[in-house]
Design a protein around this motif. Sequence first.
Motif, short mmCIF file in Angstrom:
data_model
loop_
_atom_site.label_atom_id
_atom_site.label_comp_id
_atom_site.label_asym_id
_atom_site.label_seq_id
_atom_site.Cartn_x
_atom_site.Cartn_y
_atom_site.Cartn_z
N ILE A 298 24.45 20.51 31.22
CA ILE A 298 24.15 21.53 32.24
C ILE A 298 22.88 21.13 33.01
N THR A 299 21.85 20.74 32.27
CA THR A 299 20.59 20.34 32.92
C THR A 299 20.81 19.16 33.85
N ASN A 300 21.53 18.15 33.36
CA ASN A 300 21.74 16.95 34.18
C ASN A 300 22.53 17.25 35.45
N VAL A 301 23.53 18.13 35.32
CA VAL A 301 24.31 18.48 36.51
C VAL A 301 23.39 19.19 37.52
N ILE A 302 22.65 20.19 37.03
CA ILE A 302 21.78 20.96 37.95
C ILE A 302 20.78 20.03 38.64
N ASN A 303 20.17 19.17 37.85
CA ASN A 303 19.12 18.31 38.42
C ASN A 303 19.65 17.30 39.43
N SER A 304 20.94 17.03 39.34
CA SER A 304 21.51 16.02 40.22
C SER A 304 22.00 16.62 41.55
N ILE A 305 22.11 17.97 41.60
CA ILE A 305 22.62 18.60 42.84
C ILE A 305 21.52 18.60 43.90
N THR A 306 21.88 18.17 45.10
CA THR A 306 20.96 18.27 46.24
C THR A 306 21.76 18.87 47.40
N LYS A 307 21.12 19.01 48.55
CA LYS A 307 21.84 19.50 49.74
C LYS A 307 22.97 18.54 50.12
N GLU A 308 22.75 17.27 49.78
CA GLU A 308 23.72 16.25 50.19
C GLU A 308 24.74 15.91 49.12
N GLN A 309 24.52 16.35 47.88
CA GLN A 309 25.48 15.93 46.84
C GLN A 309 25.72 16.97 45.75
N GLY A 310 26.96 16.95 45.28
CA GLY A 310 27.32 17.73 44.11
C GLY A 310 27.30 16.80 42.91
N CYS A 311 27.64 17.34 41.74
CA CYS A 311 27.62 16.50 40.53
C CYS A 311 28.60 17.03 39.50
N ILE A 312 29.30 16.15 38.85
CA ILE A 312 30.18 16.58 37.76
C ILE A 312 30.00 15.66 36.55
N PRO A 313 30.23 16.19 35.34
CA PRO A 313 30.23 15.31 34.17
C PRO A 313 31.58 14.62 34.08
N ALA A 314 31.57 13.39 33.62
CA ALA A 314 32.84 12.68 33.50
C ALA A 314 32.78 11.71 32.33
N LEU A 315 33.95 11.36 31.84
CA LEU A 315 34.04 10.41 30.71
C LEU A 315 34.76 9.15 31.16
N LYS A 316 34.25 8.02 30.72
CA LYS A 316 34.94 6.76 30.99
C LYS A 316 36.25 6.75 30.23
N ILE A 317 37.21 5.97 30.74
CA ILE A 317 38.49 5.87 30.03
C ILE A 317 38.49 4.57 29.23
N ASN A 318 38.73 4.69 27.94
CA ASN A 318 38.69 3.50 27.10
C ASN A 318 40.08 2.99 26.74
N ASP A 319 41.07 3.85 26.90
CA ASP A 319 42.44 3.43 26.60
C ASP A 319 43.06 2.74 27.83
N SER A 320 44.12 1.99 27.58
CA SER A 320 44.84 1.39 28.71
C SER A 320 45.60 2.48 29.44
N LEU A 321 45.75 2.30 30.75
CA LEU A 321 46.44 3.32 31.54
C LEU A 321 47.82 2.81 31.96
N LYS A 322 48.83 3.62 31.74
CA LYS A 322 50.21 3.21 32.06
C LYS A 322 50.88 4.24 32.95
N LYS A 323 51.70 3.75 33.83
CA LYS A 323 52.53 4.63 34.63
C LYS A 323 53.88 4.74 33.94
N VAL A 324 54.44 5.94 33.88
CA VAL A 324 55.75 6.09 33.20
C VAL A 324 56.75 6.79 34.12
N ASP A 325 58.03 6.57 33.83
CA ASP A 325 59.05 7.28 34.62
C ASP A 325 59.45 8.55 33.88
N HIS A 326 60.43 9.24 34.46
CA HIS A 326 60.83 10.54 33.88
C HIS A 326 61.45 10.40 32.49
N ASN A 327 61.93 9.21 32.17
CA ASN A 327 62.54 9.01 30.84
C ASN A 327 61.53 8.47 29.83
#
Length: 399
Positions: free
Chosen positions: A128-157
Amino acid sequence: MLENIAIILAAGVGKRFAGSVPKQYNLIYNNPVIYYSLLTFLQHNLIHKVLPVINKEHEDIFVNILNQYKLSSNTKLLPYVFGGETRKDSVFNALKNIKELENNNTANTFNKVLIHDSARPFVSNKIITNVINSITKEQGCIPALKINDSLKKVDHNNYITDSLNRDNIVKAQTPQGFPFCELLNSYKNSSNCNVTDDAEIIAKSNLKIAIISGSLLNEKITTKENLQYLEKLTSSVEYRIGQGFDVHAFATKNNVDLYLGGIKIPNHKGLLGHSDADVVLHALVDAILGSLAKGDIGDYFPPSDDKWKGAPSSIFLVKAKELLEDSFATIANIDITILCETPKITSYKQLIINNIASILNIKPSIINIKATTTETLGFLGRKEGIAAMATVLVLLKTN
Ligand code: CTP
Ligand code: MG
């Protein structure tokens, strides 16, 4: 005054969770999911106001929680508003409500707004503190997590059709924070109904959106499995022990009632004291305060204050319960020893246990009352008063 406001979103129905109770009202570690984020934001020193957004259908459940945890008296908590069909509608309702607040009360100007999913109960103060401190008139801020797993595209089946590069991809969490006016304008200008978060709406504006580190504990509860996982993660607790001791002398006059553990016990004499002199509850309150490292009963209810003259000691125990809740702590067990030659306690033990259990909202089976004499030795043996000792084991959720 420029204020920061947190919107706690809880108007969803939790289709994917598919529970008998909406996910934000399920219990984790004895408290409803939504309670954790409400309290975390209410207790945060950079947050000035908290606005819950609930579903009209869940109003009774939410009001019960406000009453159960005595949240309504919290001056930071704004009256709840109702959400809409989609998350976006719910946020927009809240933003319009905040604008109205500003218009009706020129003393309040909202500077930064944080939007948080109530389905993320274990957001940390640091995020919460880090998000608040990062907000300025020019920017918003969100927390996010890196993705460590491989990413795959799948079909409907459910067959893999492609592999994706994860290098530039992160998982967005909440609270998502923005300058209030810019966020409101972006919502006003947005026609896209399928957005799942605020960053997607603000992306159309000139505002940049910065990323700070999210956390695994801040993952959203979407399915029952998520809830079970979070429950396991947070089952790591610290054990805290507290002990309390109290003595009161018998009154010389016969017109004083004897109270032990909140129960009026027929006896020829009662105990002398500023309050109702209930040694059992006093020892128990001190034990709870001890376990939380929060001083002793006199710090909260000074005997010099006339307000507590003749007061029922149950109010001290209610205070101890509130302090337990503030620390997300629960009682594992209570063991109490009453020391006196008279009266005989045996037939009142269960009444005392039930009374304490009901005040603390815990199971009677985790409370034990013992009574003993001092074999006629000392001031207790001479029937000059009654003493009580209490030991409490408390489980403190570490987060
Ligand atoms: N939310 C909201 N109003 C809505 C939909 C969602 O306030 N109309 C809130 C939810 O209560 C939740 C957060 O937005 O705290 C994130 O939404 P999501 O995880 O999708 O929750 P639900 O919509 O309740 O779940 P589902 O999509 O499975 O129905
Ligand atoms: Mg949803």
